[in-house]
Design a protein around this motif. Sequence first.
Motif, PDB file in Angstrom:
ATOM      1  N   ASP A 119       3.435  -7.693  -3.528  1.00 59.06           N
ATOM      2  CA  ASP A 119       2.518  -8.551  -2.773  1.00 59.06           C
ATOM      3  C   ASP A 119       2.987  -9.995  -2.714  1.00 59.06           C
ATOM      4  O   ASP A 119       2.872 -10.653  -1.677  1.00 59.06           O
ATOM      5  N   ARG A 162       5.554 -10.188  -0.017  1.00 61.83           N
ATOM      6  CA  ARG A 162       4.996  -9.878   1.309  1.00 61.83           C
ATOM      7  C   ARG A 162       4.119 -11.011   1.828  1.00 61.83           C
ATOM      8  O   ARG A 162       4.048 -11.247   3.032  1.00 61.83           O
ATOM      9  N   ASN A 163       3.456 -11.725   0.921  1.00 63.35           N
ATOM     10  CA  ASN A 163       2.491 -12.761   1.323  1.00 63.35           C
ATOM     11  C   ASN A 163       3.079 -14.168   1.311  1.00 63.35           C
ATOM     12  O   ASN A 163       2.352 -15.142   1.202  1.00 63.35           O
TER      13      ASN A 163
END
Length: 452
Positions: A389, A392-393
């Motif tokens: 995450d 990805r963020n």
Amino acid sequence: MNTDKPVILVVEDEDIARRNLEHILVKEDWEVVSVNNCPKAIEQLKARQFDLVITDLMMEKGDGMEVLEECKKLQPYVEVIMITGYATVQSAVETMMKGAYSYIAKPYKINEVRKIASEGIIKRKLMLENLKLKELLNAPRQIPAIIGNSSPINEIKRTINQIATSDSNVLILGESGTGKELVAKAIHKLSDRAEKKLVAFNCGSFTEDLMASELFGHEKGAFSGAVKDKPGLLEVAEGGTVFLDEVGDMPVTMQIKLLRVIQEKEFIRVGGVETIPVDVRFIAATHRDLNEEVKQNRFRQDLFYRLNIIALHIPPLTKRNGDIQLLAYHFLKLKTDEMGKKITGIDQEAMDLMAQYDWPGNVRELENIIERAISLENGLKITVDGLPDYIRNLDIVTYRKSDSEIPTLEEQEINYIKWVLKKWDGNKTKAAEVMGIDRVSLWRKIKRHGIE
């Protein structure tokens, strides 16, 4: 067809003599190409490689001297045997001075031709093998296991090549996960001690007593549980290399004992009384700032000087941005082979995100993330979905000052140039390439905007 057969060029304008030579040579399981004049011989020499040339000296079209001269220009390591029915001392001397391997007078004996031809072929083979060995000795040695083509990593490789055959101690500095042990292994593999062992020891993983026992070994009865003599890692590494990982974590009292080993080239087993000589090269590594550790009296200055004969600074992954894709695909191949998965690539969006990430865990973190992505992926490529995450963020890079203020085109360009230069650690050539402009144009923009 046996491609390992020696190939011989025969140049003879008398049909019977040429066929006789062909017969003699083919019987030796050699491949023969025969021609009847000098121009055809030169055509053959330009067209393919030969292992030996046998030529008549006197011919109607050209002569053997011309064949010899052209052969030495076109294929300098091919030996030439001269055959003639008009043998004189002068002609023999002249052909040998111009580079002929041997000189045979007609009528010749079959065994004489076989013997001299065989010797000429062997001489060429030995000469080529010698040249190959010289090339290997003079060529830059390949650094094992170190992946990357960025400027910092290429500098590391150059330094490893320079210091590997020295017997000086080496101190490798760098953040955790940058590959310090790989560098130590590369130095050892390229050193004169490569045939002996490389023994690795983590100085931060043991108590002081266990550390002494592991490094120096112990005698039977030295402590509870010491039921027999045990050689230490220093003895095991005799003649080779000892890699002391995280040497900055070694207790000061152990530092004193290590210093004695380096200075005196001997040690005493735990519980022993006899000194044991030792011949090893020390390579140490740490993520700590040893200069600061010395100032704080946590690391002995004399040991620091003994280890810091040659220092290597391993850059963090953020300083070698251009290597991320190479490393990612290296780990992809490595891990898919280990895990039996059939993933063949990495999605461009996933690669772009990885290129923007800061990699606090360095190369080790990249390896772990690739392994994780392979485990989660069911397709043929690693996609964004396989990344953690926090990657990805990642925030999208923008050049706006605030939501209410729109920057000018000039401000956008300045911010963009600064951002690209930062990503490539100030490398203007790489930055210009990424921007799609030449280096001179980038230099003008930097000068015009006053970018530092």
